[in-house]
Scaffold this motif. Structure first.
Motif, PDB file in Angstrom:
ATOM      1  N   PRO A 170      37.152  57.656  47.734  1.00 47.25           N
ATOM      2  CA  PRO A 170      37.088  59.121  47.710  1.00 47.25           C
ATOM      3  C   PRO A 170      38.479  59.724  47.598  1.00 47.25           C
ATOM      4  O   PRO A 170      39.474  59.126  48.016  1.00 47.25           O
ATOM      5  CB  PRO A 170      36.445  59.481  49.055  1.00 47.25           C
ATOM      6  CG  PRO A 170      35.809  58.231  49.541  1.00 47.25           C
ATOM      7  CD  PRO A 170      36.631  57.113  49.010  1.00 47.25           C
ATOM      8  N   ILE A 171      38.547  60.901  47.048  1.00 47.81           N
ATOM      9  CA  ILE A 171      39.815  61.596  46.868  1.00 47.81           C
ATOM     10  C   ILE A 171      40.538  61.783  48.193  1.00 47.81           C
ATOM     11  O   ILE A 171      41.756  61.588  48.295  1.00 47.81           O
ATOM     12  CB  ILE A 171      39.563  62.948  46.182  1.00 47.81           C
ATOM     13  CG1 ILE A 171      39.164  62.715  44.728  1.00 47.81           C
ATOM     14  CG2 ILE A 171      40.775  63.859  46.277  1.00 47.81           C
ATOM     15  CD1 ILE A 171      38.671  63.948  44.028  1.00 47.81           C
ATOM     16  N   GLU A 172      39.799  62.161  49.237  1.00 42.59           N
ATOM     17  CA  GLU A 172      40.424  62.427  50.535  1.00 42.59           C
ATOM     18  C   GLU A 172      41.182  61.210  51.051  1.00 42.59           C
ATOM     19  O   GLU A 172      42.282  61.324  51.586  1.00 42.59           O
ATOM     20  CB  GLU A 172      39.375  62.837  51.575  1.00 42.59           C
ATOM     21  CG  GLU A 172      38.701  64.169  51.290  1.00 42.59           C
ATOM     22  CD  GLU A 172      37.442  64.020  50.461  1.00 42.59           C
ATOM     23  OE1 GLU A 172      36.577  64.905  50.534  1.00 42.59           O
ATOM     24  OE2 GLU A 172      37.331  63.014  49.732  1.00 42.59           O
ATOM     25  N   ASN A 173      40.598  60.018  50.876  1.00 42.19           N
ATOM     26  CA  ASN A 173      41.246  58.811  51.399  1.00 42.19           C
ATOM     27  C   ASN A 173      42.529  58.469  50.651  1.00 42.19           C
ATOM     28  O   ASN A 173      43.513  58.033  51.247  1.00 42.19           O
ATOM     29  CB  ASN A 173      40.271  57.633  51.344  1.00 42.19           C
ATOM     30  CG  ASN A 173      39.178  57.757  52.386  1.00 42.19           C
ATOM     31  OD1 ASN A 173      39.234  58.633  53.247  1.00 42.19           O
ATOM     32  ND2 ASN A 173      38.167  56.915  52.306  1.00 42.19           N
ATOM     33  N   ILE A 174      42.509  58.664  49.358  1.00 40.57           N
ATOM     34  CA  ILE A 174      43.711  58.378  48.563  1.00 40.57           C
ATOM     35  C   ILE A 174      44.849  59.304  48.988  1.00 40.57           C
ATOM     36  O   ILE A 174      45.977  58.859  49.220  1.00 40.57           O
ATOM     37  CB  ILE A 174      43.416  58.541  47.058  1.00 40.57           C
ATOM     38  CG1 ILE A 174      42.386  57.501  46.594  1.00 40.57           C
ATOM     39  CG2 ILE A 174      44.703  58.419  46.242  1.00 40.57           C
ATOM     40  CD1 ILE A 174      42.820  56.070  46.761  1.00 40.57           C
TER      41      ILE A 174
END
Length: 783
Positions: A170-174
């Motif tokens: 997910p974008i948030e984790n990156i």
């Protein structure tokens, strides 16, 4: 007046719109003036005067699967500190935004293995498309789907990392884990046939009760989005005001010039002439690199356009896309991606404001190590020799006057010359004594003189000592393409077979005139056969040519190279020249007694690249102690043969010839590189990063087995012993009458015409990185 506007709202909106447009134009002009003033104080010709941004597309996607955790993690380990992470945004069935190259998943993941029956069909770009789509899977479903490499036709990238369980993130984790200096979200266009009032990407997602616009606004509450790119103007007009003042920089992405931008119904080629309009919605533009440096149909550069300067005048930053080390390079760059970056950043006319690259390491070194160097040879930093291989044979036919002139121009310290002999004892240059290799003799009337010479090669050939010098002079040298078969990589195809063969006399005259050369290296082989079977004393003829060219008392160094020790002993007895012994085979070690034998007659040693670093399956597996041992006996070590094509380099060098040279010079400590592309080594020799105490991560000293420590090692190459050095003495010269070949014997058979003029820090091991990636995946709640 107020009452009139209240009664005529349409007129009020029209005037307000005109006022807003005027305000935007005045503001942009004011900001442009300020930026131009700031830029004038900087060596960079970017809009702001700052160095171009390095934007890592999907992380280090040239080496690792696009958008994988490993790819993103390697950016900080190999790039400038302010490198920007690029994320192609896709949505899952449950509305989670993921970083993944495309809405279709087959080519970039193993989804077909995890869900073989979940293939679907949708209308994309007006065409029914069957594939596995992100919108058919929940974020939970994707826990068992991993990123993998795309195979780009025959120019494939290594699949070795496909099994590293690079889960889709997910974008948030990156963003939260890597905390990049800049985070760039790219929204791709997906054409459908839904209502015109929806943006095309939203139109596709709307079929599944999803909204890209809604997701972006939502994720911006928890994720810092620095840049947002999209190829549709209506998207920015609709979403711009909803982000507020702290929103990302909007970058309008241009597609190919003949494609149509759906919200204006204009081609992108037409929109590029109306940058004032684009500046109303965006602060920058992202264009394919061909918008700036177009190429012709033969893949040669055309003159650059004024696009960057035009955009800068409108206050728009320009980002260029399409950079990679392993494809789509114009022939002008000689397979050096570094040279391509510099042409966009440091050409004296403009600088792009950023580059989107699959190989951020090379882009980083272009910005920080190689930009604004100038061309003065006096600024060299590296302490090693750049030795040509048949001149600049990667750019022009080897041994030609153009190849030698370019080698000198490119900064070679020493130019080489491979001796072959005509039937009447005239030495000339060719990489092989077989004229079928490197000339157009196959198309000549001499083709019927082919023969088999088992002492030289098991197959038939047309050998130089079968032709007179007058006949050899009628031949033309041909461009060689060592990677044309299998890889379809060609060198300067316009140079097919047009250059004349250069005699040793003319070569020495050219070298003597050069003020930048340190010296010459003369390579001689097949000496025993020519003495015994052809009656030609190569040593005598070579030394005679030096005398005729008045090179004996020249200030330049003369190096004589051979793999035959008796030849070198003979030269040592008859001349004051430096003797270079070539170890012809790949060796994994060398014993002291062999070095002592070499030391009796030689002043330096030439070895192969594989004798310094061993490889398997295009990965480095180890480093020998060969260089170290020879240096202990005060023998310089020159290594051959360096090339620019990325397929010539193990993966550990990141498809970057400069990284390979740096590893051999700064890592293994070699004394010189023998190269078909002298400019690459000479440019490396001048880069400013060599003067730093600690090498930056984008100038790495590659550690063997660092990328693939679990590769099975080859059996090591055998050690080089004293028996390999000792050979029988040279046979006496057998008197032999030159063959009675029809045609007059020219006076220049005895000596070429003297009036002839020539046109003149270690990277982290992959195993550790793989473990780190796995630990990261287990510690983060990825999906």
């Amino acid at each position: 007046m107020i009452t009139y506007m209240q009664d005529n709202p349409s007129m009020f909106r029209l005037r307000a719109s005109k006022f807003l447009l005027l305000y935007v134009l005045i503001l942009s002009q004011f900001l442009s003036t300020q930026l131009l003033a700031q830029r004038s104080k900087s060596p960079w010709q970017t809009l702001t005067g700052e160095a171009p941004l390095i934007i890592a597309r999907g992380g280090f996607s040239g080496m690792f699967p696009d958008s994988s955790v490993t790819a993103y993690s390697f950016v900080s380990a190999t790039s400038v500190p302010d490198a920007v992470l690029w994320c192609d945004v896709q949505l899952t069935k449950d509305g989670v935004g993921i970083c993944f190259p495309d809405v279709t998943m087959y080519k970039d993941s193993n989804v077909q293995d995890a869900y073989p029956k979940r293939k679907n069909s949708y209308l994309l770009n007006g065409v029914p498309t069957q594939d596995w789509f992100t919108i058919d899977f929940t974020s939970k479903d994707l826990k068992s789907v991993f990123c993998k490499f795309v195979i780009r036709g025959i120019l494939s990238r290594s699949p070795a990392f496909d099994d590293n369980r690079n889960i889709i993130s997910p974008i948030e984790n990156i963003e939260h884990y890597f905390k990049p200096a800049g985070f760039w979200l790219n929204v791709q266009i997906t054409l459908t046939r839904l209502p015109f009032f929806l943006t095309q990407h939203d139109a596709f997602y709307a079929q599944h009760n999803l909204s890209m616009s809604r997701f972006l606004l939502s994720v911006s509450q928890t994720v810092i989005i620095d840049y947002l790119s999209y190829p549709e103007l209506k998207f920015f007009r609709d979403i711009g005001s909803r982000f507020g003042k702290t929103g990302p920089k909007f970058v309008f992405r241009f597609l190919e010039k003949d494609e149509v931008e759906v919200s204006t119904n204009q081609t992108y080629g037409s929109l590029m002439t109306n940058l004032t309009f684009i500046n109303m919605f965006a602060s920058g533009v992202l264009v394919p690199k061909s918008y700036i440096w177009p190429v012709d149909e033969d893949q040669y550069l055309l003159p650059h356009t004024t696009f960057v300067q035009d955009a800068h005048k409108e206050g728009l930053q320009v980002y260029a896309s399409g950079f990679a080390n392993d494809f789509d390079l114009a022939y002008n760059y000689s397979y050096v991606p570094l040279a391509e970056y510099l042409s966009f950043m440091d050409n004296g006319n403009f600088s792009v404001d950023g580059v989107v690259s699959d190989f951020p390491l090379t882009a980083s070194s272009a910005v920080d190590c190689f930009s604004h160097l100038g061309s003065t040879a006096s600024s060299t930093q590296g302490d090693f020799f750049v030795i040509s291989k048949n001149g600049a044979s990667g750019d022009y036919p080897g041994c030609s006057d153009l190849a030698y002139s370019k080698a000198i121009e490119d900064g070679a310290d020493i130019i080489d010359y491979a001796i072959q002999m005509s039937s009447h004892r005239i030495p000339f240059c060719l990489n092989s004594s077989n004229l079928l290799e490197g000339t157009n003799v196959f198309q000549s009337p001499f083709i019927n003189r082919s023969s088999t010479v088992p002492e030289i090669a098991p197959h038939a050939g047309l050998y130089s000592f079968s032709l007179r010098w007058t006949e050899i002079k009628t031949l033309r040298l041909a461009m060689t393409h060592p990677y044309s078969l299998g890889f379809n990589l060609f060198r300067n195809p316009r140079e097919k077979s047009s250059e004349k063969i250069v005699s040793l006399y003319d070569f020495l005259i050219l070298a003597n005139k050069s003020s930048s050369l340190v010296g010459v290296l003369i390579s001689v082989e097949n000496v025993a056969y020519l003495r015994e079977k052809q009656g030609i004393d190569v040593v005598k003829e070579v030394l005679y040519a030096f005398k005729e060219a008045c090179y004996i008392n020249a200030t330049k160094r003369v190096m004589i190279q051979s793999s035959n020790s008796p030849v070198l002993v003979d030269f040592k007895k008859q001349s004051p020249y430096e003797i270079v012994y070539q170890v012809e085979k790949n060796v994994g070690d060398i014993v002291d007694s062999a070095i002592e034998e070499i030391k009796k007659f030689a002043d330096a040693v030439v070895v192969s690249r594989l004798s310094v670093y061993s490889t398997r399956n295009f990965f480095l597996t180890g480093q020998t102690h060969l260089v170290e041992k020879l240096h202990k006996f005060n023998l310089p070590v020159y290594v051959k043969t360096f090339q620019n094509e990325f397929v010539s380099q193990p993966w550990d060098f990141f498809s970057d010839a400069t990284v390979e040279i740096n590893t051999y010079v700064a890592g293994a400590g070699v004394s010189g590189t023998i190269t078909e592309f002298p400019l690459t080594a000479a440019r490396y020799k001048r880069n400013r990063c060599l003067t730093r105490k600690d090498h930056p991560p984008y100038m790495p000293l590659v550690k063997p087995a660092g990328l693939l420590g679990f590769v099975i090692h080859d059996s090591p190459h055998p050690a080089f012993t004293a028996d390999d050095v000792t050979e029988p003495p040279l046979p006496p010269v057998t008197f032999r009458t030159p063959p009675n070949i029809p045609g007059p014997l020219s006076t220049d058979e005895k000596a070429p015409n003297s009036k002839t003029r020539l046109t003149p820090p270690l990277l982290l091991p992959a195993l550790a990185m793989a473990l780190a990636s796995l630990l990261l995946l287990s510690s983060l709640s990825i999906l």
